[in-house]
Design a protein around this motif. Sequence first.
Motif, PDB file in Angstrom:
ATOM      1  N   UNK A   1       0.843  -1.200   0.000  1.00  0.00           N
ATOM      2  CA  UNK A   1       0.000   0.000   0.000  1.00  0.00           C
ATOM      3  C   UNK A   1       0.877   1.248   0.000  1.00  0.00           C
ATOM      4  N   UNK A   2       1.953   1.236   0.792  1.00  0.00           N
ATOM      5  CA  UNK A   2       2.856   2.388   0.834  1.00  0.00           C
ATOM      6  C   UNK A   2       3.498   2.633  -0.523  1.00  0.00           C
ATOM      7  N   UNK A   3       3.847   1.557  -1.232  1.00  0.00           N
ATOM      8  CA  UNK A   3       4.437   1.724  -2.561  1.00  0.00           C
ATOM      9  C   UNK A   3       3.423   2.303  -3.543  1.00  0.00           C
ATOM     10  N   UNK A   4       2.157   1.923  -3.400  1.00  0.00           N
ATOM     11  CA  UNK A   4       1.108   2.466  -4.264  1.00  0.00           C
ATOM     12  C   UNK A   4       0.866   3.942  -3.950  1.00  0.00           C
ATOM     13  N   UNK A   5       1.017   4.306  -2.672  1.00  0.00           N
ATOM     14  CA  UNK A   5       0.798   5.701  -2.284  1.00  0.00           C
ATOM     15  C   UNK A   5       1.752   6.623  -3.030  1.00  0.00           C
ATOM     16  N   UNK A   6       3.000   6.169  -3.200  1.00  0.00           N
ATOM     17  CA  UNK A   6       4.004   6.997  -3.870  1.00  0.00           C
ATOM     18  C   UNK A   6       3.722   7.148  -5.364  1.00  0.00           C
ATOM     19  N   UNK A   7       2.878   6.274  -5.913  1.00  0.00           N
ATOM     20  CA  UNK A   7       2.551   6.337  -7.338  1.00  0.00           C
ATOM     21  C   UNK A   7       1.239   7.062  -7.596  1.00  0.00           C
ATOM     22  N   UNK A   8       0.484   7.283  -6.536  1.00  0.00           N
ATOM     23  CA  UNK A   8      -0.804   7.951  -6.680  1.00  0.00           C
ATOM     24  C   UNK A   8      -0.657   9.433  -6.316  1.00  0.00           C
ATOM     25  N   UNK A   9      -1.704  10.158  -6.526  1.00  0.00           N
ATOM     26  CA  UNK A   9      -1.697  11.571  -6.181  1.00  0.00           C
ATOM     27  C   UNK A   9      -3.009  11.988  -5.565  1.00  0.00           C
TER      28      UNK A   9
END
Length: 326
Positions: A131-139
């Motif tokens: 989830x943390x890795x996805x957070x860095x790819x989302x905005x």
Amino acid sequence: MDFTKPDLKARFAQLGFLVRHTFTIVGRNRALLGPLIVMWVYAAVMTGLFFAGLALAVYENGNSTWFLLGGAVMFIYKFFFYNRAELTLSRLTYGTATGGTPTRREARREITGLGSQVRTLGLLDMAAVWVASRKNKEGGLMAMLLGSIVEVWDLVNHFLLPAFAIDRLSLGDGIAKMKRLKDHVPETLAGVFGIDIMGGVIGSLMKPLYFFGGLAGVALGLLFGGGMPDAFSAGALSEISRSMPQLGPIGPDTVFNWLPVFVVVSVSVLLHTLFARAVTAIKVVYFTLFYTRIMHPEDLAPEMRADLEGYLDLDADEMPTASVSI
């Protein structure tokens, strides 16, 4: 449950406060350092395997695959290894707070049979990393939502550890007890119950090291690149840009070498990992004492009650002057 996130200054203050007063608890039983040392050794070996594999790959050594594979296996298993070590630390903290001086071996024996809890925590930690890795790819809103999930899980995880280690609860019972725990938190501790303790301090502390260390690595690679191993050489700057001007000792014929940057990055990652384990250990001790103070106050050793005043609600003014030193 209301979760709040203090600003960066407050989180650094939390770190300093908890580091100082965690030493007081450790001073009662040096065995509390055991799980942290074990995690440090594991983290050092895991990081060393990964960067050794990269270095061997640069030299086109066939053994690089085995080193990288070993690092990858340790990276996956760390979620379970660390949780078992944290459960051991939580049990040690409880035993020390209730007046005993348990050893690491005794604490490990006390948590025997918690394999399903360890696996559950490990899998949930893996999900949190994803989830943390996805957070860095989302905005925007999605990044905020995913970031909140990670922060909430960090708190839930640290509340579940003592529920498992002390009361040997299942995941469902542990979450149910967390809901009831909120209703029994004294007013002086109500805010602390929802605080994201020291969230983000590791990254904030490491950013200057990465930045200035990276600059130093580039400077060393430019100034002394010609005398360094060819395997890490990037060639002369003229190969990158034909219009490269002469800037002091650095010019078109200057050979840049990646070795200093590689060393800086590897050392920085190692320090980051070791510091992260230390901060996690401090949080395990804190939340175990918090859980014990609320759910098992009758078990606390009389001399511990005074030490916990001010410590649990992060109030330096209420911390007694008398303390145990190490």
